[in-house]
Design a protein around this motif. Structure first.
Motif, PDB file in Angstrom:
ATOM      1  N   SER A  52      36.336  42.567  44.839  1.00 40.93           N
ATOM      2  CA  SER A  52      37.313  43.118  43.909  1.00 40.93           C
ATOM      3  C   SER A  52      36.908  44.546  43.547  1.00 40.93           C
ATOM      4  O   SER A  52      35.754  44.811  43.231  1.00 40.93           O
ATOM      5  CB  SER A  52      37.401  42.267  42.639  1.00 40.93           C
ATOM      6  OG  SER A  52      37.922  40.982  42.950  1.00 40.93           O
ATOM      7  N   GLY A  54      38.046  48.091  41.300  1.00 47.01           N
ATOM      8  CA  GLY A  54      38.863  48.664  40.250  1.00 47.01           C
ATOM      9  C   GLY A  54      39.439  50.003  40.674  1.00 47.01           C
ATOM     10  O   GLY A  54      38.721  50.850  41.206  1.00 47.01           O
ATOM     11  N   SER A 217      47.817  44.599  40.820  1.00 49.74           N
ATOM     12  CA  SER A 217      46.852  44.415  41.899  1.00 49.74           C
ATOM     13  C   SER A 217      47.472  44.652  43.276  1.00 49.74           C
ATOM     14  O   SER A 217      48.692  44.615  43.449  1.00 49.74           O
ATOM     15  CB  SER A 217      46.268  42.999  41.858  1.00 49.74           C
ATOM     16  OG  SER A 217      47.280  42.036  42.126  1.00 49.74           O
ATOM     17  N   LYS A 240      42.215  45.887  41.679  1.00 47.44           N
ATOM     18  CA  LYS A 240      42.759  45.628  40.351  1.00 47.44           C
ATOM     19  C   LYS A 240      42.955  46.961  39.635  1.00 47.44           C
ATOM     20  O   LYS A 240      42.081  47.819  39.665  1.00 47.44           O
ATOM     21  CB  LYS A 240      41.830  44.701  39.564  1.00 47.44           C
ATOM     22  CG  LYS A 240      41.658  43.337  40.220  1.00 47.44           C
ATOM     23  CD  LYS A 240      40.765  42.402  39.412  1.00 47.44           C
ATOM     24  CE  LYS A 240      40.625  41.055  40.105  1.00 47.44           C
ATOM     25  NZ  LYS A 240      39.780  40.112  39.316  1.00 47.44           N
ATOM     26  N   PHE A 242      43.485  49.571  36.584  1.00 46.48           N
ATOM     27  CA  PHE A 242      43.153  49.827  35.182  1.00 46.48           C
ATOM     28  C   PHE A 242      43.440  51.297  34.878  1.00 46.48           C
ATOM     29  O   PHE A 242      42.848  52.170  35.492  1.00 46.48           O
ATOM     30  CB  PHE A 242      41.670  49.550  34.920  1.00 46.48           C
ATOM     31  CG  PHE A 242      41.192  48.208  35.371  1.00 46.48           C
ATOM     32  CD1 PHE A 242      41.411  47.081  34.598  1.00 46.48           C
ATOM     33  CD2 PHE A 242      40.519  48.059  36.578  1.00 46.48           C
ATOM     34  CE1 PHE A 242      40.964  45.832  35.015  1.00 46.48           C
ATOM     35  CE2 PHE A 242      40.069  46.824  37.002  1.00 46.48           C
ATOM     36  CZ  PHE A 242      40.294  45.696  36.215  1.00 46.48           C
ATOM     37  N   VAL A 247      38.157  50.203  30.133  1.00 41.89           N
ATOM     38  CA  VAL A 247      38.496  48.837  30.543  1.00 41.89           C
ATOM     39  C   VAL A 247      37.987  48.574  31.954  1.00 41.89           C
ATOM     40  O   VAL A 247      37.472  47.500  32.259  1.00 41.89           O
ATOM     41  CB  VAL A 247      40.017  48.610  30.450  1.00 41.89           C
ATOM     42  CG1 VAL A 247      40.390  47.219  30.965  1.00 41.89           C
ATOM     43  CG2 VAL A 247      40.501  48.786  29.013  1.00 41.89           C
ATOM     44  N   GLU A 248      38.116  49.588  32.813  1.00 45.38           N
ATOM     45  CA  GLU A 248      37.619  49.441  34.181  1.00 45.38           C
ATOM     46  C   GLU A 248      36.111  49.183  34.183  1.00 45.38           C
ATOM     47  O   GLU A 248      35.612  48.311  34.903  1.00 45.38           O
ATOM     48  CB  GLU A 248      37.965  50.698  34.986  1.00 45.38           C
ATOM     49  CG  GLU A 248      37.719  50.561  36.470  1.00 45.38           C
ATOM     50  CD  GLU A 248      38.288  51.725  37.269  1.00 45.38           C
ATOM     51  OE1 GLU A 248      38.120  51.726  38.499  1.00 45.38           O
ATOM     52  OE2 GLU A 248      38.877  52.643  36.670  1.00 45.38           O
ATOM     53  N   ASN A 251      35.234  45.687  33.098  1.00 45.03           N
ATOM     54  CA  ASN A 251      35.481  44.714  34.160  1.00 45.03           C
ATOM     55  C   ASN A 251      34.382  44.739  35.217  1.00 45.03           C
ATOM     56  O   ASN A 251      34.102  43.713  35.833  1.00 45.03           O
ATOM     57  CB  ASN A 251      36.840  44.962  34.800  1.00 45.03           C
ATOM     58  CG  ASN A 251      37.965  44.292  34.029  1.00 45.03           C
ATOM     59  OD1 ASN A 251      38.388  43.184  34.352  1.00 45.03           O
ATOM     60  ND2 ASN A 251      38.450  44.954  32.983  1.00 45.03           N
ATOM     61  N   SER A 254      31.519  42.748  33.530  1.00 43.73           N
ATOM     62  CA  SER A 254      31.759  41.305  33.466  1.00 43.73           C
ATOM     63  C   SER A 254      31.913  40.697  34.861  1.00 43.73           C
ATOM     64  O   SER A 254      32.158  39.502  35.002  1.00 43.73           O
ATOM     65  CB  SER A 254      33.020  41.014  32.652  1.00 43.73           C
ATOM     66  OG  SER A 254      34.172  41.548  33.298  1.00 43.73           O
ATOM     67  N   GLU A 256      34.273  41.078  36.946  1.00 43.27           N
ATOM     68  CA  GLU A 256      35.647  40.845  37.396  1.00 43.27           C
ATOM     69  C   GLU A 256      35.942  41.722  38.605  1.00 43.27           C
ATOM     70  O   GLU A 256      36.761  41.374  39.450  1.00 43.27           O
ATOM     71  CB  GLU A 256      36.640  41.146  36.270  1.00 43.27           C
ATOM     72  CG  GLU A 256      36.597  40.151  35.127  1.00 43.27           C
ATOM     73  CD  GLU A 256      36.983  38.754  35.575  1.00 43.27           C
ATOM     74  OE1 GLU A 256      37.951  38.625  36.357  1.00 43.27           O
ATOM     75  OE2 GLU A 256      36.301  37.795  35.165  1.00 43.27           O
TER      76      GLU A 256
END
Length: 520
Positions: A52, A54, A217, A240, A242, A247-248, A251, A254, A256
């Motif tokens: 994934s 960003g 996405s 994904k 952002f 916020v990116e 992620n 975390s 993500e």
């Protein structure tokens, strides 16, 4: 070309950055061991099948013939292969082309092509497909048009051989064919999809397009028939989107996402020291700035344009907002460019008396009002607000209009603006950083600028192979452009990105694109 947060790009005026006033706090992990274990566990549970990434904006057009945004290229580089590419050293190398010979007069290019390659829809890649692609990119609807305008014909000499004939010598050609103009699309898919091809892209690259959920996405899957044996490694890639770099980053922390294409400037140093992450922060080929529409009031007035241009303190702007992720600029050519000259790229110091004299001469002694269109990302707005404050002492009121990136691009193409913040991600050959933007009628000449002297200098630079001679010509052209002020060069952004250190096989290339095929 355009960037999102580092909107290129071209690029919405920004850099891998965030707003100074934000006070977002980021997670604090109990210990390095716990932190590392968290990431290792998360990656194991994903079975390493999906990567994934960003993205700081939603890619508007996944068609290399129509695209003008850097964020498009971040995705397209993994869907399409190009005839040539650049390597980690910033040097040109073969990709779908396997060799090229150039005639002594610089007018004839004989190119041989890689055999046994197919597009993702099963269409064979061959010389006829290259001829189709170049003809498509030469149409005036394509931003690639001006870069290919000196091609007089493309002749198929055999299944894997072709000749490109030029009307005049054009030294940047092979570098042009390492970018969007060299990205090969499936002729079958284009004929089938027509104008909708940008939503159903098909190339020969390591990953096939699956879906695009606007604002959310983009999903790609492994091309099982990719011509590079053993590649790619990941079964699926999910981009994904952002629009806020904070916020990116959250992620990434975390897990993500495992890679992000921008990092808030005040977090770069901290993240680089944090175990479990790798941060890239290196000079790019690009530049950021503001288009002034020379066909719309108040910027039909040369002295008004000059006043705005000279009132911006680039160093203060970079210091206040970008914090080590950019350098002040005054030309299209930053330190990574082969024609970079420090004196040419050094912004003039702000001279209030000079600015007031220009306003008086332009009939606007008490100032004027205009609207700047900019991307609706935190960093873009912050940059606009700093410029707004710099103009205010001269009675220049700059209203700020925030727009989504796609609308910003459309307005730049349509001339639907007074001032518009948009940059360019830059290319290896300097022609691609200046010609289309400042040549009369150029496809990326959003300002509507025209100067016969600049046109002559840019045309001459295209026919010269000696880089020092080209640099001399560009220096003259940039001096005229800065005087005429159709565009306010502000700064050169760095390529800033970060990834989980559990990701292996990352090869940094100076264009800043994330090439996924080698990652594991």
């Amino acid at each position: 070309m355009k960037r999102p947060t580092m909107y290129s790009k071209r690029a919405g005026i920004a850099a891998a950055a965030t707003v100074l006033s934000l006070t977002t706090s980021f997670p604090v992990f109990a210990s390095t061991a716990t932190h590392t274990a968290h990431h290792a566990s998360a990656l194991r549970t994903s079975a390493l099948s999906t990567l994934s990434i960003g993205l700081s904006a939603d890619p508007p057009k996944l068609d290399p013939s129509l695209s003008s945004a850097l964020v498009d290229r971040q995705v397209m580089v993994n869907i399409y292969d190009s005839l040539f590419t650049i390597n980690a050293a910033g040097k040109l190398q073969n990709d779908l082309a396997t060799g090229v010979t150039v005639s002594k007069n610089g007018l004839t290019y004989n190119i041989t092509l890689r055999k046994g390659v197919k597009f993702q829809d099963g269409t064979p890649f061959n010389a006829a497909a290259v001829q189709f692609n170049l003809a498509r990119d030469m149409l005036k609807i394509s931003p690639r048009h001006s870069s290919l305008s000196l091609i007089s014909k493309v002749v198929v000499d055999g299944p894997y051989k072709l000749t490109i004939q030029l009307s005049k010598p054009f030294s940047p050609l092979l570098n042009v064919l390492s970018g969007r103009a060299g990205m090969m699309v499936s002729p079958t898919a284009v004929r089938k999809e027509g104008a909708n091809f940008l939503n159903h892209p098909v190339g020969t690259g390591p990953y096939e397009f699956v879906s695009h959920i606007p604002g959310s996405s983009i999903t790609l899957v492994k091309n099982p028939h990719y011509w590079m044996k053993g590649l790619p490694h990941f079964q699926k890639v999910v981009y994904k989107i952002f629009t806020d770099p904070n916020v990116e980053l959250l992620n990434l922390q975390s897990n993500e996402v495992q890679i992000i294409d921008t990092v808030p400037p005040q977090q770069i140093a901290t993240l680089a020291k944090t175990p479990g992450y790798t941060v890239i922060n290196k000079p790019s080929f690009g530049y950021q700035g503001v288009y002034l529409n020379v066909k719309a009031k108040p910027f039909t007035n040369l002295y008004v344009r000059e006043a705005v241009n000279y009132a911006i303190d680039r160093q203060a702007l970079v210091n206040a907002v970008l914090k080590g992720s950019a350098s002040p600029g005054y030309s299209p050519f930053g330190a990574s460019s082969p024609v970079y000259r420090k004196a040419e790229d050094t912004p003039p110091k702000v001279n209030p008396a000079q600015i007031r004299a220009l306003l008086k001469r332009g009939g606007e002694a008490h100032g004027f009002t205009f609207t700047l269109q900019t991307a609706n990302s935190p960093i873009s707005v912050q940059l606009a607000e700093v410029m707004q404050a710099m103009l205010q002492p001269y009675g220049i009121k700059m209203n700020i209009q925030q727009l989504d990136f796609g609308t910003l691009l459309n307005n730049s193409s349509d001339g639907n603006f007074q001032a518009l913040a948009l940059g360019w991600s830059g290319r290896l050959d300097p022609d691609q950083d200046i010609y289309s933007f400042y040549y009369t009628g150029g496809p990326l000449n959003a300002s509507g600028y025209s100067n016969p002297q600049v046109d002559a200098l840019l045309n001459k630079a295209r026919s010269v192979t000696n880089m020092t001679q080209r640099a001399n010509l560009y220096e003259q052209a940039v001096a005229i452009i800065n005087h005429d002020s159709p565009y306010i060069f502000l700064y050169h952004p760095n390529n800033v990105l970060a990834f989980n250190s559990s990701i292996h096989g990352f090869n940094y290339v100076p264009d800043g694109l994330i090439r996924v095929a080698t990652l594991s």
